[in-house]
Design an enzyme around this catalytic site. Structure first.
Site, PDB file in Angstrom:
ATOM      1  N   ARG A 128       0.814  -1.231   0.000  1.00 18.89           N
ATOM      2  CA  ARG A 128       0.000   0.000   0.000  1.00 18.89           C
ATOM      3  C   ARG A 128       0.843   1.275   0.000  1.00 18.89           C
ATOM      4  O   ARG A 128       0.461   2.252  -0.661  1.00 18.89           O
ATOM      5  CB  ARG A 128      -1.007  -0.038   1.165  1.00 18.89           C
ATOM      6  CG  ARG A 128      -2.179  -0.949   0.844  1.00 18.89           C
ATOM      7  CD  ARG A 128      -3.091  -1.228   2.013  1.00 18.89           C
ATOM      8  NE  ARG A 128      -4.183  -2.125   1.606  1.00 18.89           N
ATOM      9  CZ  ARG A 128      -4.895  -2.864   2.432  1.00 18.89           C
ATOM     10  NH1 ARG A 128      -4.661  -2.838   3.739  1.00 18.89           N
ATOM     11  NH2 ARG A 128      -5.853  -3.648   1.971  1.00 18.89           N
ATOM     12  N   TYR A 161      -7.826   1.079  -5.613  1.00 17.05           N
ATOM     13  CA  TYR A 161      -7.201  -0.264  -5.586  1.00 17.05           C
ATOM     14  C   TYR A 161      -6.284  -0.483  -4.394  1.00 17.05           C
ATOM     15  O   TYR A 161      -5.963   0.430  -3.675  1.00 17.05           O
ATOM     16  CB  TYR A 161      -6.594  -0.671  -6.920  1.00 17.05           C
ATOM     17  CG  TYR A 161      -5.491   0.124  -7.572  1.00 17.05           C
ATOM     18  CD1 TYR A 161      -4.686   1.016  -6.899  1.00 17.05           C
ATOM     19  CD2 TYR A 161      -5.232  -0.081  -8.937  1.00 17.05           C
ATOM     20  CE1 TYR A 161      -3.664   1.697  -7.553  1.00 17.05           C
ATOM     21  CE2 TYR A 161      -4.215   0.600  -9.590  1.00 17.05           C
ATOM     22  CZ  TYR A 161      -3.450   1.474  -8.889  1.00 17.05           C
ATOM     23  OH  TYR A 161      -2.450   2.143  -9.531  1.00 17.05           O
ATOM     24  N   GLU A 162      -5.980  -1.765  -4.228  1.00 19.32           N
ATOM     25  CA  GLU A 162      -5.253  -2.258  -3.035  1.00 19.32           C
ATOM     26  C   GLU A 162      -5.990  -1.872  -1.746  1.00 19.32           C
ATOM     27  O   GLU A 162      -5.375  -1.548  -0.727  1.00 19.32           O
ATOM     28  CB  GLU A 162      -3.791  -1.821  -3.048  1.00 19.32           C
ATOM     29  CG  GLU A 162      -3.049  -2.528  -4.181  1.00 19.32           C
ATOM     30  CD  GLU A 162      -1.552  -2.436  -4.125  1.00 19.32           C
ATOM     31  OE1 GLU A 162      -1.017  -2.388  -3.013  1.00 19.32           O
ATOM     32  OE2 GLU A 162      -0.934  -2.428  -5.197  1.00 19.32           O
ATOM     33  N   GLY A 163      -7.314  -1.906  -1.839  1.00 19.53           N
ATOM     34  CA  GLY A 163      -8.173  -1.572  -0.699  1.00 19.53           C
ATOM     35  C   GLY A 163      -8.655  -0.144  -0.814  1.00 19.53           C
ATOM     36  O   GLY A 163      -7.846   0.791  -0.828  1.00 19.53           O
ATOM     37  N   GLN A 193      -9.300   1.254   4.144  1.00 18.74           N
ATOM     38  CA  GLN A 193      -8.107   1.688   4.913  1.00 18.74           C
ATOM     39  C   GLN A 193      -8.546   2.258   6.256  1.00 18.74           C
ATOM     40  O   GLN A 193      -7.899   2.055   7.288  1.00 18.74           O
ATOM     41  CB  GLN A 193      -7.305   2.760   4.160  1.00 18.74           C
ATOM     42  CG  GLN A 193      -6.901   2.406   2.736  1.00 18.74           C
ATOM     43  CD  GLN A 193      -6.175   1.091   2.617  1.00 18.74           C
ATOM     44  OE1 GLN A 193      -5.325   0.761   3.444  1.00 18.74           O
ATOM     45  NE2 GLN A 193      -6.502   0.317   1.603  1.00 18.74           N
TER      46      GLN A 193
END
Ligand code: CAA
Length: 384
Positions: A243, A363-365, A370
């Site tokens: 992240r 993306y990536e959460g 988060q």
């Protein structure tokens, strides 16, 4: 303040800037139009020995840190957000093996990734399983000395161009997230097909694909870490390390957009003077610069904490991602505003920065996820 970075990191940053300026910036607009992959830039990154730097030395990499990876991504993204992620996804795809692979898996797969001979992608999300990653429905059934994978993956960045894929699938549904396992799947394995390419708003030079697995048989030795049920924790630990890379992409995009805005507003004349000479514009530029520098420092701090091996890095990594990507969206939107009508047109590079920035909040959460990660960490800390 580049001068405050460790000398090795400064050196990576300088080298990445050279690749970005010589190879990425000149092709960014064209690749955005055509959707072609930045192979020439990947080749330059190989020539400058910047691919796979985060891979330990014993497996052919440099043993560089997340901070080093971040400064490379930042510099590439300052020229082109798509090229930044085309590079960064290799960290996302290979961290699972670095973190959880067996010695044999590391020796077999990491050297080619370290040299940039093979690109590697990360297959976690599915059509019905995004933020709730634990609800994935792809399965992997043990059958003799192999596993048979069935299911589909979604949003696979570098899909199709990657030679290797880390793929998460349930080996035991009854155990929930503890029944998820990870596999290394090679492109070309029978039963593994690259599905449709998404028609994305930004990062258009990077293919984002579905992955289809129909009775795809992989050798049992490709079960990551040789142990069933460790996949979910492996994916989470991977995302903790990756992240900051998305956050660095956002910092680079915001920085690149600010530089374009400074150039444009100092050249553009209205009311007999440069637009930059108006205090309203100066204050906008100053606010953009403040936010970028604050975001950059949080990203570097998160990366340093990971490199130092500090525990509980999820919170800092998530904070860096939220801060930097929300900053990138604000700054690139303001940059478009500063270009006026020209900013809304493709004649100038600025609208691309805004399109490329949007995905970093997703993306990536997503940034909502988060905040879940951050809030859970705060609750845990309060309970201690
Ligand atoms: N490190 C290690 N282990 C962790 C962990 C971490 N950071 N986070 C959770 N775990 C472990 C927990 O300890 C727990 O283990 P036990 O069962 O042994 O106790 C297990 O994982 C389950 O944890 P949770 O109950 O917290 O899991 P959850 O179902 O509530 O999900 C979540 C947590 C944070 C919401 C997670 O689902 C998540 O991160 N979702 C977002 C997924 C994501 O980022 N997807 C993007 C994929 S990449 C992409 O976008 C495509 C691309 O190509 C770029």
């Amino acid at each position: 303040m580049t001068e405050l970075l460790p000398p090795r990191t400064q050196e990576y940053k300088a080298r990445a800037r050279e690749v970005a300026e010589k190879y990425a910036r000149p092709v960014a607009a064209e690749l955005d139009r055509t959707g072609e992959y930045p192979w020439s830039v990947i080749q330059a990154l190989k020539d400058y020995d910047l691919m796979g730097i985060w891979i330990p030395k014993e497996y052919g990499g440099h043993g560089a840190g997340v901070l080093d990876m971040c400064v490379v991504v930042e510099e590439l993204s300052r020229a082109c957000g798509g090229i930044g992620v085309a590079y960064a996804v290799n960290a996302l795809g290979s961290f699972p093996i670095v973190l959880g692979g067996t010695e044999e898996q590391k020796q077999k797969y990491l050297p080619a990734v370290a040299k940039g001979e093979k690109l590697i992608a990360f297959g976690l999300s599915e059509k019905w399983s995004g933020s709730d990653a634990g609800s994935l429905i792809a399965t992997a059934q043990k059958d003799g000395d192999s596993y048979v994978i069935n299911g589909e993956k979604k949003w696979n960045t570098n899909g199709g161009v990657a030679s290797l894929y880390t793929v998460y699938a349930a080996t035991d549904r009854s155990r929930g997230t503890r029944g998820i396992s990870a596999f290394i799947v090679e492109k070309g394995t029978p039963g593994f097909e690259i599905g449709k390419r998404e028609d994305t708003m930004g990062i258009r030079c990077v293919p984002v694909h579905e992955l289809h697995f129909k009775n795809c048989r992989v050798p049992a030795e490709n079960l990551l870490g040789g142990k069933e049920g460790t996949g979910f924790a492996n994916a989470m630990m991977t995302l903790d390390r990756a992240r900051p890379g998305v956050a660095a992409q956002a910092v680079g995009l915001a920085q690149g957009a600010l530089e374009w805005a400074i150039r444009y507003t100092s050249e553009r004349q209205q009311f007999g003077q440069s637009v930059m000479s108006f205090q309203a514009i100066q204050f906008m530029l100053a606010d953009m610069a403040i936010q970028i520098e604050a975001a950059r420092q949080l990203v570097y701090t998160a990366a340093r904490a990971i490199d130092a091996g500090l525990p509980n890095v999820s919170k800092l990594a998530a904070m860096a991602k939220v801060m930097a990507t929300d900053t990138a969206m604000r700054v690139t939107t303001d940059a478009v505003q500063l270009f006026g009508g020209y900013g809304y047109c493709r004649d100038y590079p600025i609208e691309k920065y805004m399109r490329d920035a949007k995905i970093t909040q997703i993306y990536e959460g997503t940034n909502q996820i988060q905040r879940v990660v951050i809030a859970r960490a705060l609750t845990r800390e309060a309970d201690q």
